[in-house]
Design a protein around this motif. Structure first.
Motif, short mmCIF file in Angstrom:
data_model
loop_
_atom_site.label_atom_id
_atom_site.label_comp_id
_atom_site.label_asym_id
_atom_site.label_seq_id
_atom_site.Cartn_x
_atom_site.Cartn_y
_atom_site.Cartn_z
N MET A 1 0.84 -1.32 0.00
CA MET A 1 -0.09 -0.05 -0.02
C MET A 1 0.81 1.17 -0.13
SD MET A 1 -1.23 0.17 4.09
CE MET A 1 -0.16 0.17 5.24
N ILE A 2 0.36 2.23 -0.53
CA ILE A 2 1.13 3.39 -0.78
C ILE A 2 0.30 4.66 -0.05
CG2 ILE A 2 1.93 5.30 -2.14
CD1 ILE A 2 3.50 2.62 -2.48
N ARG A 3 0.92 5.36 1.05
CA ARG A 3 0.14 6.16 1.65
C ARG A 3 0.61 7.53 1.29
NH1 ARG A 3 -2.49 3.92 5.87
NH2 ARG A 3 -1.98 2.26 6.52
N VAL A 4 0.07 8.70 1.47
CA VAL A 4 0.27 10.31 1.05
C VAL A 4 1.65 10.42 1.46
CG1 VAL A 4 -0.37 12.55 1.03
CG2 VAL A 4 -2.10 10.84 0.56
N THR A 8 5.46 12.03 -0.46
CA THR A 8 6.25 13.14 0.09
C THR A 8 7.68 12.95 0.24
OG1 THR A 8 5.82 12.89 2.68
CG2 THR A 8 4.29 14.12 1.02
N ASN A 9 8.07 11.60 0.53
CA ASN A 9 9.35 11.37 0.80
C ASN A 9 10.18 10.88 -0.64
OD1 ASN A 9 9.11 11.23 3.55
ND2 ASN A 9 8.51 9.31 3.54
N LEU A 10 9.38 11.03 -1.68
CA LEU A 10 10.22 10.73 -2.87
C LEU A 10 11.04 12.15 -3.54
CD1 LEU A 10 7.51 8.91 -5.20
CD2 LEU A 10 9.31 7.97 -4.04
N GLU A 12 11.89 12.90 -6.35
CA GLU A 12 11.31 13.49 -7.51
C GLU A 12 9.94 14.53 -7.09
OE1 GLU A 12 12.95 9.62 -8.49
OE2 GLU A 12 11.73 10.43 -6.97
N LEU A 13 9.41 14.33 -6.07
CA LEU A 13 8.32 15.11 -5.60
C LEU A 13 8.76 16.11 -4.61
CD1 LEU A 13 5.45 12.40 -5.48
CD2 LEU A 13 6.49 13.79 -7.55
N GLU A 14 10.18 16.36 -4.53
CA GLU A 14 10.55 17.46 -3.33
C GLU A 14 9.78 18.80 -3.52
OE1 GLU A 14 14.52 17.92 -3.59
OE2 GLU A 14 14.59 18.64 -5.72
N HIS A 15 9.16 19.04 -4.55
CA HIS A 15 8.86 20.43 -4.78
C HIS A 15 7.05 20.78 -4.33
CE1 HIS A 15 11.95 22.01 -6.98
NE2 HIS A 15 11.94 20.63 -7.85
N PHE A 16 6.52 19.26 -3.85
CA PHE A 16 5.18 19.48 -3.24
C PHE A 16 5.53 20.22 -1.80
CE2 PHE A 16 2.73 15.53 -4.66
CZ PHE A 16 3.00 15.98 -6.19
N LYS A 17 4.45 20.94 -1.53
CA LYS A 17 4.34 21.60 -0.14
C LYS A 17 3.06 21.57 0.46
CE LYS A 17 5.10 26.24 1.94
NZ LYS A 17 5.29 27.57 1.87
N LEU A 18 3.18 20.80 1.66
CA LEU A 18 2.02 20.76 2.33
C LEU A 18 1.42 22.04 2.94
CD1 LEU A 18 -0.22 18.60 3.28
CD2 LEU A 18 1.12 18.30 5.43
N VAL A 19 0.22 22.30 2.63
CA VAL A 19 -0.28 23.71 3.42
C VAL A 19 -1.59 23.46 4.16
CG1 VAL A 19 0.63 25.21 1.28
CG2 VAL A 19 -2.06 24.17 1.57
N ALA A 20 -2.15 21.97 4.34
CA ALA A 20 -3.24 21.77 4.79
C ALA A 20 -3.36 20.07 5.14
CB ALA A 20 -4.57 22.37 4.57
N GLY A 21 -4.30 19.72 6.29
CA GLY A 21 -4.56 18.43 6.25
C GLY A 21 -3.45 17.42 6.57
N ILE A 116 2.94 15.58 -16.30
CA ILE A 116 2.78 14.30 -16.83
C ILE A 116 4.04 13.45 -16.26
CG2 ILE A 116 4.18 15.03 -18.82
CD1 ILE A 116 1.44 12.37 -18.52
N GLN A 117 4.99 14.36 -15.97
CA GLN A 117 6.15 13.63 -15.49
C GLN A 117 5.87 13.20 -14.15
OE1 GLN A 117 9.83 15.95 -15.73
NE2 GLN A 117 10.77 14.80 -13.98
N VAL A 118 5.29 14.28 -13.18
CA VAL A 118 4.91 13.80 -11.86
C VAL A 118 3.73 12.79 -11.54
CG1 VAL A 118 3.74 14.92 -9.82
CG2 VAL A 118 5.35 16.32 -11.02
N THR A 119 2.94 12.61 -12.43
CA THR A 119 1.82 11.73 -12.33
C THR A 119 2.61 10.43 -12.85
OG1 THR A 119 1.06 12.11 -14.53
CG2 THR A 119 -0.06 13.07 -12.64
N LYS A 120 3.48 10.08 -13.73
CA LYS A 120 4.20 9.23 -14.19
C LYS A 120 4.86 8.42 -12.96
CE LYS A 120 6.81 6.79 -17.50
NZ LYS A 120 7.56 5.95 -16.72
N ILE A 121 5.62 9.39 -12.38
CA ILE A 121 6.28 9.06 -11.33
C ILE A 121 5.47 8.27 -10.17
CG2 ILE A 121 8.00 9.62 -9.38
CD1 ILE A 121 8.81 11.83 -11.22
N ILE A 122 4.50 8.71 -9.87
CA ILE A 122 3.64 8.35 -8.83
C ILE A 122 2.93 7.24 -9.17
CG2 ILE A 122 1.22 8.69 -7.36
CD1 ILE A 122 1.87 11.69 -7.73
N ALA A 123 2.49 7.01 -10.67
CA ALA A 123 1.81 5.84 -11.13
C ALA A 123 2.87 4.69 -11.15
CB ALA A 123 1.40 5.93 -12.49
#
Length: 286
Positions: A1-4, A8-10, A12-21, A116-123
């Motif tokens: 299973m993959i959790r949110v 965030t630890n990948l 390639e996704l280091e530019h994600f910034k959590l602002v809530a939740g 498209i690059q971000v969603t491919k990494i996640i997929a």
């Protein structure tokens, strides 16, 4: 299973910034979904990570709050909003407050990163782990189909199925009506988000779950919460009866506890009760 939180630890996704939740970072992610309109409920199945650009729609605080509310009703794992000067310049306070209220992780992401690059990494990341999950559920299915004289115990089972070790474990058998094509997705969601282990098996109108908890819980209330959750879905699947085994220990073979859940389910049926624990059936422990 993959959790949110895993995403965030990948690097390639280091530019994600959590602002809530932040309280929702343990939500399961099934797939990335690029949202191209404001009405999403007919396009998702639950547990998607939703990307929202604002292209082609009228975006204001009210519509963004409504988007969060739809994500809550649709059991979306999280929301990623792409920011730029032409569409969404900043996240309004109302959207942040609503995401915090519903514990939906809300991220911002720069516009200039190729989506498209971000969603491919996640997929790709999800696909790699989904192979292991399917293998684990095949182990669970084979266990259920074993002879009643099987001598598999709890430790051997959790090791072979690669399930995390939990302090408290149970089998729960749920009888449903109106099983359909969406029942599998519903059971999979429950196995991960309510019962933690991800292990389940569907046979005819019965779904067997293997539950793991690190803390003592009211197992009957937990099952009632699942009943409420299922009955609130737009899916036609409804719960008829629930049977619960005793807490699993290594004092008996695991197959005995599985049989307890079956016996509890049968007892609930003949006594016209919605939920029945094996300990309350009066049946002698096998």
């Amino acid at each position: 299973m993959i959790r949110v939180k895993d995403l965030t630890n990948l690097q390639e996704l280091e530019h994600f910034k959590l602002v809530a939740g932040s309280e929702g970072l343990n939500k399961i992610v099934s797939w990335p979904f690029i949202c191209q309109e404001l009405m999403i409920e007919n396009w998702v199945k639950g547990s998607e990570l939703l990307f929202f650009t604002g292209i082609g729609v009228e975006v204001n605080e009210e519509t963004l709050i409504n988007l969060v509310e739809q994500c809550f009703r649709s059991h979306i794992a999280g929301i990623v909003v792409l920011l730029n000067d032409n569409y969404i310049q900043a996240i309004p306070d109302g959207m942040i407050n609503k995401a915090n209220q519903y514990n939906i992780p809300l991220f911002i992401m720069p516009w200039d990163i190729p989506l498209i690059q971000v969603t491919k990494i996640i997929a790709d990341y999800i696909h790699t782990f989904s192979k292991d999950e399917k293998m684990n559920n095949e182990v669970f299915k084979r266990f259920i189909q074993m002879s009643s004289t099987s001598t598999t115990d709890l430790e051997e089972f959790t090791t072979s199925s690669q399930v995390n070790h939990y302090k408290y474990n149970y089998f729960v058998m749920i009888m449903v009506e109106n099983q359909n094509d969406q029942t599998y997705n519903l059971a999979n969601y429950i196995a991960w988000n309510h019962f933690n282990t991800g292990l389940f098996n569907i046979c005819d109108n019965e779904i067997c779950f293997f539950i793991g908890e690190n803390f003592s819980v009211n197992i009957e209330q937990k099952c009632q919460d699942v009943i409420n959750f299922i009955n609130l879905q737009k899916n036609d699947t409804k719960v008829k009866l629930v049977g619960i085994s005793d807490e699993i220990t290594n004092q008996q073979y695991l197959r005995n506890y599985y049989k307890q859940a079956q016996d509890a389910l049968f007892s609930a049926m003949i006594r016209n009760e919605r939920i029945k624990k094996f300990n309350d059936t009066g049946i002698r422990i096998r």
